[in-house]
Design a protein around this motif. Structure first.
Motif, PDB file in Angstrom:
ATOM      1  N   PRO C  56       0.791  -1.244   0.000  1.00 25.15           N
ATOM      2  CA  PRO C  56       0.000   0.000   0.000  1.00 25.15           C
ATOM      3  C   PRO C  56       0.823   1.295   0.000  1.00 25.15           C
ATOM      4  CG  PRO C  56      -0.965  -1.551   1.507  1.00 25.15           C
ATOM      5  CD  PRO C  56       0.322  -2.170   1.035  1.00 25.15           C
ATOM      6  N   ASP C  57       0.339   2.244  -0.808  1.00 19.15           N
ATOM      7  CA  ASP C  57       0.981   3.551  -0.926  1.00 19.15           C
ATOM      8  C   ASP C  57       1.083   4.262   0.423  1.00 19.15           C
ATOM      9  OD1 ASP C  57       1.088   3.027  -3.582  1.00 19.15           O
ATOM     10  OD2 ASP C  57      -0.304   4.602  -4.213  1.00 19.15           O
ATOM     11  N   MET C  58       0.170   3.962   1.320  1.00 18.37           N
ATOM     12  CA  MET C  58       0.166   4.665   2.611  1.00 18.37           C
ATOM     13  C   MET C  58       1.365   4.296   3.483  1.00 18.37           C
ATOM     14  SD  MET C  58      -3.829   4.902   3.524  1.00 18.37           S
ATOM     15  CE  MET C  58      -4.855   5.889   2.417  1.00 18.37           C
ATOM     16  N   PHE C  59       2.036   3.178   3.181  1.00 21.40           N
ATOM     17  CA  PHE C  59       3.226   2.834   3.953  1.00 21.40           C
ATOM     18  C   PHE C  59       4.288   3.927   3.818  1.00 21.40           C
ATOM     19  CE2 PHE C  59       2.799  -2.128   4.087  1.00 21.40           C
ATOM     20  CZ  PHE C  59       1.644  -1.982   4.825  1.00 21.40           C
ATOM     21  N   GLU C  60       4.454   4.451   2.614  1.00 22.21           N
ATOM     22  CA  GLU C  60       5.450   5.504   2.390  1.00 22.21           C
ATOM     23  C   GLU C  60       4.810   6.884   2.277  1.00 22.21           C
ATOM     24  OE1 GLU C  60       5.556   2.650   0.771  1.00 22.21           O
ATOM     25  OE2 GLU C  60       7.451   1.770   1.411  1.00 22.21           O
ATOM     26  N   GLY C  61       3.477   6.939   2.192  1.00 21.06           N
ATOM     27  CA  GLY C  61       2.835   8.238   2.084  1.00 21.06           C
ATOM     28  C   GLY C  61       3.060   8.903   0.742  1.00 21.06           C
ATOM     29  N   GLU C 119       9.613   4.839   6.692  1.00 18.56           N
ATOM     30  CA  GLU C 119       9.006   6.143   6.377  1.00 18.56           C
ATOM     31  C   GLU C 119       7.769   6.360   7.251  1.00 18.56           C
ATOM     32  OE1 GLU C 119       9.954   8.351   3.339  1.00 18.56           O
ATOM     33  OE2 GLU C 119      11.781   7.257   3.782  1.00 18.56           O
ATOM     34  N   SER C 120       7.164   5.252   7.662  1.00 19.18           N
ATOM     35  CA  SER C 120       5.983   5.391   8.516  1.00 19.18           C
ATOM     36  C   SER C 120       5.971   4.242   9.482  1.00 19.18           C
ATOM     37  CB  SER C 120       4.705   5.409   7.677  1.00 19.18           C
ATOM     38  OG  SER C 120       4.419   4.135   7.144  1.00 19.18           O
ATOM     39  N   ASN C 121       4.841   3.635   9.601  1.00 21.33           N
ATOM     40  CA  ASN C 121       4.651   2.551  10.534  1.00 21.33           C
ATOM     41  C   ASN C 121       3.560   1.717   9.911  1.00 21.33           C
ATOM     42  OD1 ASN C 121       3.354   1.063  12.571  1.00 21.33           O
ATOM     43  ND2 ASN C 121       4.122   2.438  14.138  1.00 21.33           N
ATOM     44  N   ALA C 125      -0.627   2.245   9.214  1.00 30.35           N
ATOM     45  CA  ALA C 125      -1.305   2.332   7.922  1.00 30.35           C
ATOM     46  C   ALA C 125      -2.382   1.260   7.796  1.00 30.35           C
ATOM     47  CB  ALA C 125      -0.295   2.197   6.783  1.00 30.35           C
TER      48      ALA C 125
END
Lengths: 350, 313, 384
Positions: C56-61, C119-121, C125
């Motif tokens: 998912p794109d939301m992992f890296e934003g 980049e995230s968590n 996400a």
């Protein structure tokens, strides 16, 4: 290369806002019913499924997974998904048929654009280090491109308004269109700017929607359609991500994709141009003089994110299947300011 | 049609490691210096690119450029949005800094669009407190470069980028009927007209038949634990102290299990096939949520035989 | 076998670790890509198209990060395709890249998959509270642990099997220079002594969270050179996340994909005809579960292969000689790493974790709630 044709197409009505979920199921169920029903096919006849959608349109990770409920995907299906407009899913399905592994594929795309603030959501496509953190929105980025062409004399605000007028007039005969009607360029140009140099009529509306296209190989296509829209070439290319390093008034990726696809001359073109100046740009780049453009009204009259490009392929194919055109070009775009472009050429054979 | 919707906020502060090229650029901005990188065709890219757009080769030849330049194109923003460089109307512009061959996107602060023109000269307005991000350029303003006091510090290696996106999340009409039922303490499933299976929660489309589930079926608030795990690990947002049991519960009359908590007994006593009943929260706390059932607890009935739920594992 | 012949001619991986704070996303991808191009002995002008896979794109934003990465991926002016099929995406990326060559459309294709979880968590996400959906409060392993319990019940497998898998994979990881976790001294006893997180899954039986990327170059027959890994079969299958009567332990999508795979590859006795398998095992117990699902053993017998030590390097069917997902898990890349490691085995380029005389190898990936499957077979033997 194997002969492959578009033999079926259906789309959900293009509307400003649906009440359904972001997983597309409510929009997709009737679309699958229509496209399979018209061809006399059952879901089990489909040998490969490929879809296009976006988690950021839905606002959650893995949003495409629940969409397979609309298929009724058991027994399990041979399936893939692109995080891009479904026109690229169509490309993947065409490639799959070219391997000889399958003869019949269904491609679909969906997106509930109304769920988020679309022009802000699209900022998430920009370079996340030096551009995205400033939050330039997608309409402003298109505005930068429009002004570059205006300044260079590549197009005028009058021509941009003329594109909107023609599109809305053509959409009157499209039952799925969201915006349609008779307008004058003079009236449109009297409206205030939305993001100077763009006025509201220069920008595609925000649209919820979904669509499906069926592809079939050679004999299978002839069985399923009286006049299949044979794909004579399909190709795509991407340009640099660096907005300030590109000449925004040109589209080398569109030109390159058209050349790869074997573009010569067509009767009709469906161009995926969410802003009026982008249609003018694409026409210039492709040299589409005297070609009928966007008889469906194009995305300026309904722009369901992540299926709008696939719909261009479906609409262009319909021009051929209905006998109104012998050769058609469909174009799809992705990314900021026409970064990534796909060209699909189709022809009817008598 | 019953419809339900609610806000869904996607908010996170992304922590981005910059690597050598972007790190050096951001370090420069923090020190009020703008550096570009020379591409294989001799073009100077500002902001710098890590890899040449034509040859894809890694680039390393740095060039310092001026803090003033020329507007290449622009668009007006009548209503600024959250996170943008200015809170009053401004212009986005692609600005080619003197010494650069590519343009950078940033904001230009002028009173109105009549003050903007392609070809106009603009200069950087530095942020008062630079941190090593693109926001260290607060914006651009009309004029030529002026001398600035350079600052210095440790190399910048990371940048934090907040993302705030607001969505409206809608329930399907089937789900809405189920949620409205929960508000009244009822468990409403639906039967697929094709396979006759009872789904709870009901689905916009039966996942095996691709048609909406239609006939409503009210289900009792008791059932069987099909399988489970004992949660021993603490994590963010946890509401109960471990150990506790998260189980799949198959309500009597349903054809699909859902996950819920099993409390009211020691975690080690929970077993596959255990019969359980719902422990509802006080009526005044009921919402459109399965959380109206606080948890399930043992009903005291004899365990269900394995064959009765083995098809639900 | 479908269409034209296609073969892996080079692979590359990053040095996977929890946080690769020394590189940007572009730099992470390029570390793998540059190694793959070098391994394949090709340069950028040789590459006709690029396929990028990522979860998912939301992992890296970043929405569709392949767009901003186009220049770093060497894709400018070329076709760039983005695949996303949940956790199986790395495998699907390999299959889609293979199809670009098998179709005759391209001669050489670069497939890249990455995840930069730092980049995230990823847990964030995946667990943004969705309105109208009650959070279950079970955590990351809470989804899979009950199905592991179901497997144990159905197969009557002894409790130490999971620990055996974990100890083996981590020891294998210690032989792999790219692995995130390298634990040469781990033992079955030490795994069993580690904290029970989601009973029946212990801490040492779960995969790490990694930053990493993988790249492979796939070429047509003419460009394949000497000793490539011939792709003799590919398969993709999907089924819904949940439905009435779904078998979550032995999902039919996996069985169907495997059956199609063996048929295409001309394999009728997988256990004896496959020399090495890179199987997506994020929690140790999935090794025996997938051995059965793939048809390497009869139902209920997978754990016996593990218990007999036959899945170790040197056994009848070495499983995850690279250390597998249990040793490195850059989610979106994990599937392509399985596919690349399978290719490395049959090309004889697996270094310290090389299975001797590996001629035929399986790459396997799954995702979602065990509902997306992607697999391929690579062989040192050129299909006739």
């Amino acid at each position: 290369m194997r002969d492959v044709a578009v033999v079926g197409f259906a789309q959900a009505p293009a509307v400003r806002e649906t009440h359904g979920t972001t997983n597309g199921v409510e929009m997709l169920v009737p679309v699958f019913h229509e496209v399979l029903g018209n061809l006399g096919l059952a879901k089990s006849d489909i040998e490969f499924w490929c879809s296009g959608s976006s988690d950021y349109i839905a606002g959650r990770a893995f949003s495409f997974i629940a969409a397979v409920d609309a298929i009724g995907a058991f027994p399990p299906i041979n399936e893939s998904h692109v995080e891009a407009d479904a026109a690229w899913a169509c490309y993947e399905a065409w490639v799959k048929i070219q391997t000889g592994e399958v003869d019949l594929a269904l491609v679909y795309g969906f997106g509930k654009s109304s769920a988020g603030k679309l022009r802000r959501v699209m900022t998430m496509q920009l370079d996340p280090y030096t551009v995205g953190p400033l939050w330039p929105d997608s309409v402003s980025v298109a505005g930068l491109q429009a002004r570059a062409g205006l300044d260079q004399g590549k197009w005028t605000e009058q021509q941009m308004a003329d594109v909107a007028v023609r599109s809305r007039a053509d959409a009157k005969s499209n039952p799925r269109a969201q915006l349609k009607g008779d307008y004058s360029a003079e009236d449109l140009l009297a409206e205030p700017y939305l993001a100077d140099p763009l006025r509201k009529h220069d920008c595609a509306p925000i649209t919820d929607g979904a669509a499906a296209v069926v592809l079939a190989a050679s004999d299978r296509a002839r069985e399923l359609s009286e006049r299949p829209a044979w794909i004579t070439g399909i190709a795509h290319r991407v340009d640099s991500a660096n907005l300030g390093g590109r000449d925004l008034t040109t589209s080398p990726s569109t030109v390159g994709a058209a050349r790869d696809a074997g573009f010569d001359k067509v009767d009709v073109a469906e161009l995926h141009a969410p802003f009026t100046h982008q249609e003018l740009l694409l026409r210039q780049e492709l040299g589409l003089n005297g070609t009928r453009i966007n008889p469906s009204g194009g995305v300026l009259c309904g722009n369901p994110m992540f299926s709008a490009g696939l719909i261009r392929i479906g609409e262009a194919a319909r021009q051929i299947s209905s006998g109104q055109a012998d050769r058609a070009l469909a174009h799809a775009t992705s990314g900021p300011a026409l970064q990534h472009n796909l060209v699909c050429l189709m022809e009817g054979r008598d | 049609m019953t419809t339900l919707s609610a806000p869904l906020n996607v908010e996170f502060d992304y922590t981005r490691s910059l690597g050598p090229v972007l790190g050096r650029f951001m370090t420069g901005l923090r020190d009020r210096r703008i550096e570009g990188i020379r591409g294989d065709d001799g073009r100077v890219h500002v902001p710098p690119v890590e890899y040449d757009p034509v040859t894809a080769r890694k680039l390393t030849d740095w060039v310092e450029v001026a803090s003033a330049g020329t507007v290449q194109t622009w668009a007006w923003v009548p209503e600024p949005d959250e996170g943008q460089p200015l809170t009053h109307p401004f212009a986005w512009a692609l600005i080619k800094l003197d010494g650069a061959d590519t343009a950078m996107l940033h904001a230009v602060d002028v009173p109105g669009p009549e003050h903007m023109s392609t070809g106009m000269r603009v200069r950087v307005r530095w942020a008062a407190e630079p941190v090593g991000s693109i926001h260290d350029i607060a914006c651009f303003e009309p004029g030529e470069a002026v001398e600035t006091e350079p600052t210095q510090g440790e190399p910048v290696t990371m940048v934090t980028t907040p993302v705030r996106l607001g969505y409206t999340h809608s329930a399907s009409s089937e789900e809405a009927r189920y949620l409205n039922g929960l508000l009244e303490g009822r468990l409403l499933g639906q039967r697929c007209p094709v396979c006759q299976k009872v789904y709870i929660p009901p689905r916009g489309a039966c996942p095996t038949d691709g048609v909406p589930t239609v006939d409503e079926v009210e289900l009792p608030d008791r059932g069987t634990v099909t399988t489970f795990c004992i949660v021993n690990v603490p994590f963010l947002g946890q509401r109960i102290t471990p150990p506790y049991v998260a189980a799949y519960v198959l309500l009597d009359g349903a054809d699909i299990a859902f996950q819920h908590l099993i409390l009211g007994c020691d975690a080690s006593e929970v077993r596959m096939g255990m019969r359980v009943k719902a422990a509802w929260r006080p009526r005044e706390e009921w919402q459109r949520s399965l959380a109206n059932i606080d948890h399930f607890e043992p009903s005291g009935e004899p365990d269900a035989p394995f064959e009765t739920y083995s098809q639900h594992l | 076998m479908a269409g034209q012949l296609a073969a892996v001619i080079g692979t590359g991986q990053t040095d996977h670790t929890a946080k690769r704070l020394d590189v940007s996303m572009a730099g992470l991808c390029r570390e793998a890509i540059d190694r793959a191009l070098a391994d394949a002995n090709v340069d950028w002008p040789d590459i006709d198209a690029v396929v990028l896979g990522k979860a998912p794109d939301m992992f890296e934003g970043v929405m569709m990060p392949e767009l901003f990465l186009a220049d770093a991926l060497g894709a400018v002016g070329k076709p760039l395709l983005r695949v996303h099929t949940a956790g199986s995406v790395g495998g699907s990326t390999g299959n889609v890249a293979a199809s670009l060559v098998q179709s005759g459309v391209h001669r050489r294709v670069l497939a890249v998959a990455f995840e930069k979880q730092s980049e995230s968590n990823a847990m964030w996400a995946l667990s943004i509270p969705t309105p109208f959906t009650m959070p279950v409060h079970a955590g990351a392993g809470g989804y899979f642990a009950p199905h592991v319990r179901s497997y144990i019940r159905r197969s009557n497998a002894p409790e130490h099997i999971g620990a055996m898998v974990a100890a083996k994979d981590r020891r294998n990881g210690a032989l792999n220079p790219h692995a995130h976790l390298k634990q040469p001294d781990i033992t079955v006893e030490s795994v069993r002594a580690s904290k029970m997180l989601w009973d029946p899954i212990r801490y040492d039986e779960t995969c790490p969270s990694s930053d990493g990327a993988c790249a492979i170059v796939i070429a047509d027959e003419k460009s394949a050179g000497a000793n490539p890994a011939w792709i003799t079969a590919t398969a993709l299958r999907t089924e819904p996340t949940t439905f009435a009567g779904r078998d979550q332990v032995n999902p039919r999508a996996g069985r169907d994909a495997a059956a199609a795979l063996w048929r295409q590859a001309g394999i009728d006795d997988p256990l004896n005809q496959v020399d090495a398998a890179e199987i997506y095992v994020p929690f140790s117990w999935f090794e025996p579960m997938w051995l059965e699902n793939l048809g390497f053993t009869a139902i209920g017998e997978g754990w016996k292969l593990t218990e007999a030590g036959e899945t170790e390097i040197g056994g009848l069917l070495p499983v995850n000689p690279s250390g597998g997902v249990l040793s490195s898990n850059p989610i979106g890349a994990s599937g392509l790493i399985r596919f690349a490691e399978a290719a490395m085995q049959v090309m004889g380029r697996a270094g310290a974790h090389q299975v001797s005389d590996a001629r035929v190898a399986l790459g396997h990936a799954y995702g979602g709630g065990s509902q997306y499957f992607a697999m391929w077979i690579v062989s040192a033997n050129k299909p006739s």
